[in-house]
Design an enzyme around this catalytic site. Structure first.
Site, PDB file in Angstrom:
ATOM      1  N   ASP A  51     -18.224  -0.691   0.098  1.00  0.00           N
ATOM      2  CA  ASP A  51     -16.916  -0.357  -0.445  1.00  0.00           C
ATOM      3  C   ASP A  51     -16.049  -1.606  -0.529  1.00  0.00           C
ATOM      4  O   ASP A  51     -15.781  -2.259   0.475  1.00  0.00           O
ATOM      5  CB  ASP A  51     -16.231   0.676   0.459  1.00  0.00           C
ATOM      6  N   TYR A  56      -8.914  -6.713  -2.728  1.00  0.00           N
ATOM      7  CA  TYR A  56      -9.521  -7.398  -1.591  1.00  0.00           C
ATOM      8  C   TYR A  56      -9.906  -8.833  -1.946  1.00  0.00           C
ATOM      9  O   TYR A  56     -10.096  -9.668  -1.061  1.00  0.00           O
ATOM     10  CB  TYR A  56     -10.766  -6.667  -1.088  1.00  0.00           C
ATOM     11  N   LYS A  81     -12.196  -0.423  -6.578  1.00  0.00           N
ATOM     12  CA  LYS A  81     -10.936   0.303  -6.795  1.00  0.00           C
ATOM     13  C   LYS A  81     -10.022  -0.441  -7.752  1.00  0.00           C
ATOM     14  O   LYS A  81     -10.001  -1.670  -7.788  1.00  0.00           O
ATOM     15  CB  LYS A  81     -10.210   0.504  -5.458  1.00  0.00           C
ATOM     16  N   HIS A 114      -6.556   3.115  -6.572  1.00  0.00           N
ATOM     17  CA  HIS A 114      -6.344   2.706  -5.182  1.00  0.00           C
ATOM     18  C   HIS A 114      -5.148   3.397  -4.525  1.00  0.00           C
ATOM     19  O   HIS A 114      -5.213   3.802  -3.361  1.00  0.00           O
ATOM     20  CB  HIS A 114      -6.169   1.183  -5.119  1.00  0.00           C
TER      21      HIS A 114
END
Length: 279
Positions: A51, A56, A81, A114
């Site tokens: 994931d 990120y 996401k 998200h």
């Protein structure tokens, strides 16, 4: 406590028939230059669900590890996401293409919005883009993250698809009973991010007593609690011993009484923002 053999991770069947491993590996807050090594360790340990997310900044590192693993693509389950700034129909499609290129993949298994960012009021437009991506076979399942019941009701009003997954902060200190009940009623799988509350629940006496009773770590007890609730979980670590430990949770079970003791720890403990307040 490394598992003596690679465990078989159970799967959860989503509302479109796609199966997701119930225990996966998260890479939140892992720098891109450390991500490939962490994901490689996870894959070697036996994880098959990874994931990540655009925000990120480590989709490239995940992609490098997946490519180097030599594992067949069909054995992997990859989630990423859509970030808030990229919401909107056309922007979502562009953002998806960018993420897919960083991952080096032809499709992702699960794509999530998200955050709902309700003040921006674009998540319904983004959802239409996810429906198109699903129709085109570029995502195997479409879902959301951090959506509350009101967001979900508005999203699905007139939509072609009901989200397959809602990934939310969930742990013994924040058990989200009302939201989980809404999910169960509407066929939405519950996936827990921050399943260990970033360690905040691991020093709890109840968790410690259960760990001692079962000869497991506090983290393993909490992950086992999630699994028995039916949650999908994605614990994150960059430490090889903990990566292995987090997967070694299939050789014991909590009793109904023990599950009840953990249920009593619910106290509205958030480690992240409230979904109604992030825009």
């Amino acid at each position: 406590m490394a598992p003596s053999t690679t465990p078989t991770v159970p799967t959860v069947k989503l509302n479109n028939g796609v199966e997701i491993p119930q225990l996966g590996f998260g890479v939140f807050q892992v720098p891109d230059d450390e991500t490939a090594a962490a994901v490689t360790t996870a894959l070697e340990t036996g994880y098959r669900s990874i994931d990540t997310a655009a925000i990120y900044g480590n989709e490239t590192g995940v992609g490098r590890a997946l490519a180097a693993s030599g594992l067949p693509r069909e054995e992997l389950f990859v989630t990423t996401k859509l970030w808030n700034a990229d919401q909107g129909y056309d922007a979502t499609l562009r953002a998806f293409d960018a993420g897919l290129a960083k991952l080096g993949l032809d499709y992702v298994d699960l794509y999530l919005i998200h955050w709902p960012t309700p003040a921006r009021d674009l998540y319904r437009d983004s959802w239409r883009a996810l429906e198109r991506l699903a129709e085109e076979g570029r995502i195997r399942a479409a879902g959301v993250s951090n959506f509350q019941p009101g967001h979900l009701a508005r999203l699905t009003d007139g939509a072609k698809l009901v989200p397959a997954v809602n990934q939310v902060e969930l742990h013994p200190g924040l058990q989200q009973a009302e939201l989980r009940a809404f999910h169960a009623e509407h066929g939405i799988a519950t996936e827990a991010w921050s399943p260990l509350a970033q360690g905040a629940v691991l020093d709890d006496r109840v968790i410690g007593d259960l760990a001692a009773r079962h000869g497991k770590s506090p983290a393993q007890v909490v992950l086992r609690w999630h699994l028995q609730l039916g949650n999908i979980v994605i614990p994150k670590s960059v430490t090889p011993t903990r990566i292995r430990e987090n997967l070694d949770v299939f050789d014991f079970a909590l009793t109904d009484e023990e599950m009840g003791a953990v249920a009593a720890l619910d106290r509205d403990l958030r480690t992240g923002p409230h979904p109604d307040e992030l825009n």
